[in-house]
Design an enzyme around this catalytic site. Structure first.
Site, PDB file in Angstrom:
ATOM      1  N   ASN A  28      -9.971   0.275   0.047  1.00 45.46           N
ATOM      2  CA  ASN A  28      -8.504   0.346   0.065  1.00 45.46           C
ATOM      3  C   ASN A  28      -7.983  -0.146  -1.289  1.00 45.46           C
ATOM      4  O   ASN A  28      -8.041  -1.341  -1.578  1.00 45.46           O
ATOM      5  CB  ASN A  28      -7.969  -0.530   1.207  1.00 45.46           C
ATOM      6  CG  ASN A  28      -6.459  -0.525   1.297  1.00 45.46           C
ATOM      7  OD1 ASN A  28      -5.769  -0.033   0.399  1.00 45.46           O
ATOM      8  ND2 ASN A  28      -5.934  -1.067   2.386  1.00 45.46           N
ATOM      9  N   CYS A  64       0.813  -1.233   0.000  1.00 44.25           N
ATOM     10  CA  CYS A  64       0.000   0.000   0.000  1.00 44.25           C
ATOM     11  C   CYS A  64       0.842   1.277   0.000  1.00 44.25           C
ATOM     12  O   CYS A  64       0.338   2.350  -0.290  1.00 44.25           O
ATOM     13  CB  CYS A  64      -0.955   0.007   1.180  1.00 44.25           C
ATOM     14  SG  CYS A  64      -2.159  -1.327   1.099  1.00 44.25           S
ATOM     15  N   HIS A  82      -3.048   7.507   2.701  1.00 41.00           N
ATOM     16  CA  HIS A  82      -3.468   6.216   2.156  1.00 41.00           C
ATOM     17  C   HIS A  82      -4.853   5.913   2.705  1.00 41.00           C
ATOM     18  O   HIS A  82      -5.126   6.125   3.893  1.00 41.00           O
ATOM     19  CB  HIS A  82      -2.468   5.131   2.556  1.00 41.00           C
ATOM     20  CG  HIS A  82      -2.961   3.750   2.257  1.00 41.00           C
ATOM     21  ND1 HIS A  82      -3.459   3.409   1.031  1.00 41.00           N
ATOM     22  CD2 HIS A  82      -3.044   2.633   3.037  1.00 41.00           C
ATOM     23  CE1 HIS A  82      -3.832   2.139   1.062  1.00 41.00           C
ATOM     24  NE2 HIS A  82      -3.591   1.647   2.263  1.00 41.00           N
TER      25      HIS A  82
HETATM   26  N1  COA Z   1     -18.571  -8.310   9.175  1.00 36.82           N
HETATM   27  C1  COA Z   1     -19.075  -8.616  10.382  1.00 36.82           C
HETATM   28  N2  COA Z   1     -18.306  -9.012  11.411  1.00 36.82           N
HETATM   29  C2  COA Z   1     -16.991  -9.080  11.203  1.00 36.82           C
HETATM   30  C3  COA Z   1     -16.401  -8.786   9.941  1.00 36.82           C
HETATM   31  C4  COA Z   1     -17.256  -8.388   8.915  1.00 36.82           C
HETATM   32  N3  COA Z   1     -16.801  -8.061   7.694  1.00 36.82           N
HETATM   33  N4  COA Z   1     -15.073  -8.949  10.049  1.00 36.82           N
HETATM   34  C5  COA Z   1     -14.813  -9.335  11.307  1.00 36.82           C
HETATM   35  N5  COA Z   1     -15.966  -9.427  11.992  1.00 36.82           N
HETATM   36  C6  COA Z   1     -16.146  -9.806  13.388  1.00 36.82           C
HETATM   37  C7  COA Z   1     -15.020 -10.638  13.920  1.00 36.82           C
HETATM   38  O1  COA Z   1     -15.198 -11.982  13.577  1.00 36.82           O
HETATM   39  C8  COA Z   1     -15.134 -10.372  15.415  1.00 36.82           C
HETATM   40  O2  COA Z   1     -16.162 -11.174  15.916  1.00 36.82           O
HETATM   41  P1  COA Z   1     -16.041 -11.814  17.383  1.00 36.82           P
HETATM   42  O3  COA Z   1     -15.955 -10.644  18.324  1.00 36.82           O
HETATM   43  O4  COA Z   1     -17.298 -12.603  17.500  1.00 36.82           O
HETATM   44  O5  COA Z   1     -14.780 -12.645  17.366  1.00 36.82           O
HETATM   45  C9  COA Z   1     -15.600  -8.920  15.476  1.00 36.82           C
HETATM   46  O6  COA Z   1     -16.159  -8.627  14.189  1.00 36.82           O
HETATM   47  C10 COA Z   1     -14.501  -7.944  15.786  1.00 36.82           C
HETATM   48  O7  COA Z   1     -13.388  -8.248  14.963  1.00 36.82           O
HETATM   49  P2  COA Z   1     -12.078  -7.382  14.988  1.00 36.82           P
HETATM   50  O8  COA Z   1     -11.109  -7.953  14.036  1.00 36.82           O
HETATM   51  O9  COA Z   1     -11.644  -7.214  16.424  1.00 36.82           O
HETATM   52  O10 COA Z   1     -12.655  -5.988  14.468  1.00 36.82           O
HETATM   53  P3  COA Z   1     -11.913  -4.609  14.391  1.00 36.82           P
HETATM   54  O11 COA Z   1     -12.674  -3.606  15.146  1.00 36.82           O
HETATM   55  O12 COA Z   1     -10.447  -4.717  14.651  1.00 36.82           O
HETATM   56  O13 COA Z   1     -12.094  -4.250  12.866  1.00 36.82           O
HETATM   57  C11 COA Z   1     -10.802  -4.205  10.844  1.00 36.82           C
HETATM   58  C12 COA Z   1     -11.500  -5.087  11.881  1.00 36.82           C
HETATM   59  C13 COA Z   1     -10.135  -5.098   9.812  1.00 36.82           C
HETATM   60  C14 COA Z   1     -11.826  -3.317  10.190  1.00 36.82           C
HETATM   61  C15 COA Z   1      -9.746  -3.331  11.577  1.00 36.82           C
HETATM   62  O14 COA Z   1      -8.956  -4.117  12.443  1.00 36.82           O
HETATM   63  C16 COA Z   1      -8.857  -2.637  10.622  1.00 36.82           C
HETATM   64  O15 COA Z   1      -9.288  -1.794   9.864  1.00 36.82           O
HETATM   65  N6  COA Z   1      -7.546  -2.931  10.655  1.00 36.82           N
HETATM   66  C17 COA Z   1      -6.620  -2.327   9.750  1.00 36.82           C
HETATM   67  C18 COA Z   1      -6.673  -3.061   8.460  1.00 36.82           C
HETATM   68  C19 COA Z   1      -6.019  -2.319   7.365  1.00 36.82           C
HETATM   69  O16 COA Z   1      -6.186  -1.144   7.243  1.00 36.82           O
HETATM   70  N7  COA Z   1      -5.286  -3.047   6.535  1.00 36.82           N
HETATM   71  C20 COA Z   1      -4.650  -2.515   5.407  1.00 36.82           C
HETATM   72  C21 COA Z   1      -3.481  -1.697   5.816  1.00 36.82           C
HETATM   73  S1  COA Z   1      -2.748  -1.067   4.390  1.00 36.82           S
END
Ligand code: COA
Length: 336
Positions: free
Chosen positions: A293, A126, A263
């Site tokens: 993204n 990215c 980004h």
């Molecule tokens: N829809 C519904 N539920 C979802 C889901 C989706 N698309 N994806 C994950 N969940 C669930 C998980 O299974 C988890 O359930 P549980 O509590 O029963 O185990 C819950 O939602 C929370 O998951 P978590 O991973 O802790 O959520 P989060 O608040 O961290 O959000 C992201 C997840 C990916 C949105 C967040 O971590 C993020 O944006 N991270 C950065 C990723 C990124 O930017 N990557 C590219 C960098 S260049």
């Protein structure tokens, strides 16, 4: 370098790389959160509240990263008033090249009819556009190139696991491009690049040519794997630190900045960086809601949108920042 002698119109004094024109391209097909909710166990509400994303564009079957990059390049070249013969170099930031080789830069070069100039891809996930911009800036500053086409282009949809809800909701396809020209007027002021390969398994694609593919898996096992929470925390810290480093290196404060063009990974990461900088969201370019993204394409896509809508004006001070798999991260500070 191209047959045209880069040094033949030498600029006296210090040389800067200035953005002479911008362009971008998004594939027609839209995938909304509601569309995704029909494929995996998710909802528009969950995706919007955790990421800010409403929709993303997806490349048509057979439409490649090179196709998207080529369209963005044409627009940037038109805006800059340069022709293929003017280009001394093409640098493409991409993690999803059309082929293993030739590079996507070579493929785009041939379509543009810019044969003879240097052409290469830069893979920094990215952060690919910021890395590519930094490479181009160095070639211009040292006088080896005068006109460089820098592209960020991706078809991440090809390596998304569409059954994995934690990742498939995040990514989209697209391309953005800028033409950099040597100028005695201030342009790019600094770039700062970093990487931490020790964190590779927090955001990665576990297969490849040399490691090998997984014959029993769809797509040979090629897919984005991510520990979202860890990536989130590391990204916010790394971006804060590179932003501080950039301002300090230039003797500037956040008040001097006109625009933050980050980004576009997640609205919450963008808001955290903006808050730390004390920048109101009105001075932050946001496209993640509509593009998702798009990896290396996200910064030049956001820039082009802000330029064409008249928000970003000549003479303004812009800060680009990016974070991605590797981990890689970096910034570019420039007077537009
Ligand atoms: N829809 C519904 N539920 C979802 C889901 C989706 N698309 N994806 C994950 N969940 C669930 C998980 O299974 C988890 O359930 P549980 O509590 O029963 O185990 C819950 O939602 C929370 O998951 P978590 O991973 O802790 O959520 P989060 O608040 O961290 O959000 C992201 C997840 C990916 C949105 C967040 O971590 C993020 O944006 N991270 C950065 C990723 C990124 O930017 N990557 C590219 C960098 S260049």
């Amino acid at each position: 370098m191209s047959e045209r002698e880069p040094g033949s119109h030498a600029i006296s004094g210090r040389i800067y790389a200035r953005i002479a024109g911008t362009g971008s391209y998004l594939p027609d097909k839209l995938l909304t959160n509601d569309d995704l909710a029909k494929q995996v166990d998710t909802s528009d509400e969950w995706i919007r509240s955790r990421t800010g994303i409403r929709q993303r564009h997806i490349a048509a079957e057979g439409q490649t990263t090179g196709d998207l990059g080529y369209e963005a390049a044409l627009k940037a070249m038109e805006a800059a008033g340069v022709s293929a013969a003017d280009l001394d170099m093409i640098v493409v930031g991409t993690t999803t090249p059309d082929l293993i080789f030739p590079s996507t830069a070579c493929l785009i070069q041939a379509r543009l009819g810019a044969n003879g100039c240097a052409a290469m891809d830069v893979n920094a996930a990215c952060s690919g556009f910021v890395y590519a911009l930094s490479v181009a800036d160095k070639f211009i500053r040292c006088g080896d190139a005068r006109t460089v086409l820098v592209i960020g282009a991706e078809t991440l949809s090809r390596i998304v696991d569409w059954t994995e809800r934690t990742t498939c909701v995040l990514f989209g396809d697209g391309a953005g491009a800028v033409v950099l020209k040597a100028d005695s007027e201030t342009g790019i002021l600094s770039t700062h690049l970093h990487a931490d390969g020790g964190k590779k398994e927090l955001l990665w694609n576990p297969v490849g040519v040399s490691v090998g593919f997984q014959a029993d898996q769809p797509n040979g096992g090629a897919r984005i794997k991510m520990k979202g929470n860890d990536v989130f925390k590391y990204a916010v810290k790394a971006l804060d630190s590179v932003v501080d480093e950039t301002l300090e290196a230039n003797g500037l404060t956040q008040q001097d900045l006109d625009w933050l063009i980050p980004h576009q990974a997640n609205l919450r990461i963008i808001e955290a960086t903006a808050k730390r900088l004390g920048m109101p969201m009105e001075r932050v370019v946001v496209t993640v809601d509509r593009h998702g993204n798009t990896s290396a394409a996200s910064v030049p896509l956001a820039l082009d949108e802000a330029v064409r809508s008249g928000r970003v004006q000549r003479g303004q001070l812009l800060l680009f920042e990016a974070f991605g798999g590797g981990f890689t991260w970096g910034s570019a500070l420039l007077r537009y």
